[in-house]
Every structure is written in C-alpha cells, then in structure tokens.
Design an enzyme around this catalytic site. Structure first.
Site, PDB file in Angstrom:
ATOM      1  N   HIS A 121      -5.332  16.190  -7.969  1.00 61.48           N
ATOM      2  CA  HIS A 121      -4.824  14.825  -7.745  1.00 61.48           C
ATOM      3  C   HIS A 121      -5.763  14.050  -6.803  1.00 61.48           C
ATOM      4  O   HIS A 121      -6.146  12.919  -7.099  1.00 61.48           O
ATOM      5  CB  HIS A 121      -3.405  14.882  -7.172  1.00 61.48           C
ATOM      6  CG  HIS A 121      -2.821  13.535  -6.890  1.00 61.48           C
ATOM      7  ND1 HIS A 121      -1.800  12.986  -7.621  1.00 61.48           N
ATOM      8  CD2 HIS A 121      -3.144  12.602  -5.947  1.00 61.48           C
ATOM      9  CE1 HIS A 121      -1.528  11.768  -7.154  1.00 61.48           C
ATOM     10  NE2 HIS A 121      -2.319  11.518  -6.129  1.00 61.48           N
ATOM     11  N   GLU A 122      -6.143  14.680  -5.687  1.00 63.85           N
ATOM     12  CA  GLU A 122      -7.014  13.992  -4.718  1.00 63.85           C
ATOM     13  C   GLU A 122      -8.417  13.793  -5.290  1.00 63.85           C
ATOM     14  O   GLU A 122      -9.044  12.768  -5.062  1.00 63.85           O
ATOM     15  CB  GLU A 122      -7.074  14.765  -3.389  1.00 63.85           C
ATOM     16  CG  GLU A 122      -5.737  14.883  -2.676  1.00 63.85           C
ATOM     17  CD  GLU A 122      -4.964  13.576  -2.585  1.00 63.85           C
ATOM     18  OE1 GLU A 122      -5.578  12.516  -2.381  1.00 63.85           O
ATOM     19  OE2 GLU A 122      -3.732  13.609  -2.738  1.00 63.85           O
TER      20      GLU A 122
ATOM     21  N   CYS B 257       2.274   9.564  -5.560  1.00 66.91           N
ATOM     22  CA  CYS B 257       1.014   9.129  -4.966  1.00 66.91           C
ATOM     23  C   CYS B 257       1.330   8.067  -3.909  1.00 66.91           C
ATOM     24  O   CYS B 257       2.093   7.145  -4.192  1.00 66.91           O
ATOM     25  CB  CYS B 257       0.100   8.546  -6.044  1.00 66.91           C
ATOM     26  SG  CYS B 257      -1.474   7.964  -5.385  1.00 66.91           S
ATOM     27  N   LEU B 258       0.741   8.209  -2.720  1.00 64.18           N
ATOM     28  CA  LEU B 258       1.040   7.271  -1.633  1.00 64.18           C
ATOM     29  C   LEU B 258       0.625   5.844  -1.985  1.00 64.18           C
ATOM     30  O   LEU B 258       1.160   4.894  -1.425  1.00 64.18           O
ATOM     31  CB  LEU B 258       0.365   7.716  -0.334  1.00 64.18           C
ATOM     32  CG  LEU B 258       0.859   9.056   0.241  1.00 64.18           C
ATOM     33  CD1 LEU B 258       0.060   9.418   1.484  1.00 64.18           C
ATOM     34  CD2 LEU B 258       2.349   9.014   0.545  1.00 64.18           C
TER      35      LEU B 258
ATOM     36  N   HIS C 229      -8.799  10.789  -7.265  1.00 65.12           N
ATOM     37  CA  HIS C 229      -8.988   9.561  -6.473  1.00 65.12           C
ATOM     38  C   HIS C 229     -10.468   9.269  -6.222  1.00 65.12           C
ATOM     39  O   HIS C 229     -10.886   8.113  -6.290  1.00 65.12           O
ATOM     40  CB  HIS C 229      -8.264   9.666  -5.123  1.00 65.12           C
ATOM     41  CG  HIS C 229      -6.808   9.322  -5.184  1.00 65.12           C
ATOM     42  ND1 HIS C 229      -6.341   8.092  -5.584  1.00 65.12           N
ATOM     43  CD2 HIS C 229      -5.706  10.050  -4.884  1.00 65.12           C
ATOM     44  CE1 HIS C 229      -5.008   8.085  -5.522  1.00 65.12           C
ATOM     45  NE2 HIS C 229      -4.597   9.266  -5.105  1.00 65.12           N
TER      46      HIS C 229
ATOM     47  N   GLN D 274      -8.102   5.549  -0.810  1.00 61.88           N
ATOM     48  CA  GLN D 274      -6.746   5.066  -0.499  1.00 61.88           C
ATOM     49  C   GLN D 274      -6.656   4.368   0.851  1.00 61.88           C
ATOM     50  O   GLN D 274      -5.646   3.740   1.167  1.00 61.88           O
ATOM     51  CB  GLN D 274      -5.751   6.231  -0.524  1.00 61.88           C
ATOM     52  CG  GLN D 274      -5.569   6.821  -1.905  1.00 61.88           C
ATOM     53  CD  GLN D 274      -4.540   7.926  -1.870  1.00 61.88           C
ATOM     54  OE1 GLN D 274      -4.854   9.054  -1.523  1.00 61.88           O
ATOM     55  NE2 GLN D 274      -3.296   7.599  -2.210  1.00 61.88           N
TER      56      GLN D 274
ATOM     57  N   GLY E  35      -1.710  14.951   0.651  1.00 68.89           N
ATOM     58  CA  GLY E  35      -3.133  14.700   0.466  1.00 68.89           C
ATOM     59  C   GLY E  35      -3.402  13.215   0.587  1.00 68.89           C
ATOM     60  O   GLY E  35      -2.514  12.397   0.348  1.00 68.89           O
TER      61      GLY E  35
HETATM   62 NI    NI Z   1      -2.623   9.865  -4.891  1.00 68.86          NI
END
Ligand code: NI
Length: 189
Positions: A140-141, A98-99, A144, A50, A45
C-alpha cells in the site's frame, strides 16, 4: 510536529516519487514528523507524497496488527528509495483504508508476498522478503511512491460508484479528526 495530510485529488499523489540521497535536508526531522503525523491519525503507514513531498520515503508501524500476525510485533521501519523487485503468491483481498482518502474502506487484491530492496534511515541497504499483512502494508505504501492509490486498484465500476464521495473528499466535505490539505481548497493552510 504534525504535518497536514494531503487529500485525494492532489496531483502529488499521482506522481512517481524521486530517489533521495544523504544530502536531503533535515531528513531525520521529516521522518520524526511523519511518524508523529501517522500515529496521530491512527495509521499504520504514511508515505512522503501524503505530506506533499514527491520523494521515495515511507514509514510503517504495523504493530497494531500484531494480534493478527506475530511477525508484526515491533514492525516499525523507514523505507527509503525502495524498489519491490518481485511479487509472488496468490492474490488475496484485504479491506484497506488510506489516510488521504478518509471514510473509504475497500477490498483490494494484492499478491501474498514480495521482495523489496531499500535503504534505512542510516542509508544502509537491505533486501528482505515479506508476506501476509506485512507485505500488504508495504504494498500500500509502496503504491504511494509510485503515484498510485488504492482506488486505482478497484474495478472501473466500483470506482465509478465512489466518484461522488471521492470528489467530496477532495473538496474537504468529509469529517476527519486530523489536519488535512484539500486540493480544491488549496489556498487554505
Ligand atoms: Ni494510503
């Protein structure tokens, strides 16, 4: 085109993102770029904050989790202007990454299921229910676009223990094999 992923510590990750409309410029290109960026970084995701854009958009392709949960076969979706209207069920822990926070994986507790209303890339509205891993990736997304990170869901003690590592990440002192933008080096790239 791959985009640099914003690292922990950048204020854009703490902002509540704004709704968008069909007039948003080059949206299809942005969505394509976000998928490309996500696949290259081996994520499931990616949310617009991000890549530095405080708008209510995230993309998901959770098909790598298909072995664990058959509802995730071909689970590739674009969520625009999403609103989680309800979360239900018992909370459970799942080890999340998380990226924007490379090299950190933490158990995060979230509800089992949810209802979400959103627009797809053709601006059609949907209301859907998800549970298990699908709900997990969405939660999670969704965090963000609400300006929250998985670290905000940890105990104060756990977060304190990670403080040094998180500061190092914001300064770019982390090995990562995709392009990132580090807030403490903001003039670069
Ligand atoms: Ni993340």
């Amino acid at each position: 085109m791959k985009m640099p992923i914003v690292a922990y510590g950048d204020p854009v990750l703490k902002k509540v993102a704004q709704d968008i409309g069909p007039e948003y410029p080059d949206l299809n290109q942005l969505i394509e770029n976000m998928f490309e960026t996500m696949y290259h970084a081996q994520g499931v995701g990616l949310a617009a904050p991000q890549v530095g854009l405080s708008i209510r958009l995230f993309v998901i392709d959770a098909s790598p989790f298909e072995e664990d949960d058959s509802q995730l076969k071909d689970f590739k979706k674009v969520f625009i202007n999403a609103k989680i209207t309800e979360e239900q069920g018992e909370k459970w822990n799942f080890n999340e990454g998380c990226l924007s926070i490379p090299d950190i994986r933490e158990d995060v507790s979230r509800h089992e299921s949810l209802s979400i209303t959103y627009q797809d890339e053709h601006w059609n509205w949907h209301t859907e229910n998800y549970h298990g891993l699908a709900a997990r990736v969405i939660q999670h997304e969704y965090d963000h676009i609400e300006g929250k990170l998985l670290t905000d869901r940890l105990s104060p003690l756990r977060k304190a223990m990670l403080k040094g590592k998180l500061e190092a990440i914001s300064k770019g002192m982390v090995k990562v094999d995709y392009k990132m933008k580090f807030p403490a080096l903001s003039k670069k790239r």
